[in-house]
Design an enzyme around this catalytic site. Structure first.
Site: not given
Length: 272
Positions: A125, A192, A222
């Site tokens: 991601a 992750n 993120h």
């Protein structure tokens, strides 16, 4: 055409299987397994080309597959990755957090060398891993700040030792501020990306992670920042959560499909 075995038939595994079945990935899905057999059966029912449902994870790699795709959990990686490599099958890992346990990583790297097999880690991601890998020897500091809706963080181990009603969070709050090694233990299904960043850069103890719960957001965001002699890298990705599993970003699933497509194709490969 490569033969694929699938370990884990949840939201990510299902999307990967559908991509193979539709021809987006030049491969054939021959065997699948999930500890919940109902999930395996539900997935098989959606596919035009029916894979065999095996009774245990070992049977995935003992059958004549070329690669096993793990889309299950960190425990699945710890418990089954080595036997997959020992059976001389390649492995694609989604639950990358398991690899921040050095005892696990060292054993698997050694097995790759001994059995001449590969482990593939999709970029998931986040973006910018190519750049991070390229400058890793010149990085002085690196961090990732992840912001998610509290509902996406429900069930994390963090809440076992930090009693908190997730639904009662009304304003943005920093739940965690520490290193990646601790982050992936406390949020094994949610972070992750921090493990990937660690493996690409300075390692789990030198990668700073902040996790923010924001009830006002509908994105999984993120923000990565790396500084060093090379200069500065700043990358922010705003992801749409997957409709079937809000803990997972849509980009993570698309990344897995593209990684597998590249493994199974003979065309041009872009990036480091």
């Amino acid at each position: 055409m490569k033969k694929v075995g699938l370990l884990g038939c949840g939201a990510i595994g299902t999307e990967i299987a559908l991509a193979i079945d539709s021809g987006k990935v030049n491969a054939v899905l021959t065997h699948i397994y999930d500890f919940d057999k109902n999930k395996s059966e539900a997935l098989a029912s959606k596919l035009a080309k029916k894979p065999a449902i095996v009774e245990n994870p070992h049977m995935l790699s003992s059958n004549p597959v070329d690669i096993v795709v793990e889309a299950a959990s960190q425990d699945a990686v710890r418990n089954h990755a080595l036997s997959i490599l020992q059976n001389k099958r390649d492995l694609m890992v989604m639950s990358v957090g398991a690899l921040l346990d050095e005892s696990v990583l060292d054993v698997l790297v050694e097995a790759c060398s001994e059995f001449k097999k590969n482990i593939y880690l999709p970029s998931g991601a986040i973006a910018g891993l190519d750049a991070i890998k390229s400058v890793k020897n010149e990085i002085d500091s690196i961090s990732i700040t992840t912001t998610k809706n509290p509902k996406s963080l429900k069930g994390a181990k963090f809440f076992e030792t930090n009693p908190m009603d997730v639904d009662s969070i009304k304003n943005p709050i920093t739940l965690f501020d520490g290193n990646a090694k601790d982050a992936v233990k406390l949020f094994p299904a949610n972070i992750n990306v921090a493990a990937l960043l660690s493996l690409a850069g300075l390692g789990s103890e030198k990668t700073r992670v902040r996790i923010i719960a924001d009830p006002n957001t509908d994105k999984n965001t993120h923000a990565i920042e790396a500084r060093g002699k090379f200069g500065k890298i700043a990358v922010t990705v705003e992801n749409i959560p997957d409709s079937n599993n809000p803990k997972t970003s849509r980009l993570a699933i698309l990344s897995a499909i593209e990684c597998l497509r590249g493994i199974c194709s003979d065309d041009m490969h872009i990036g480091t």
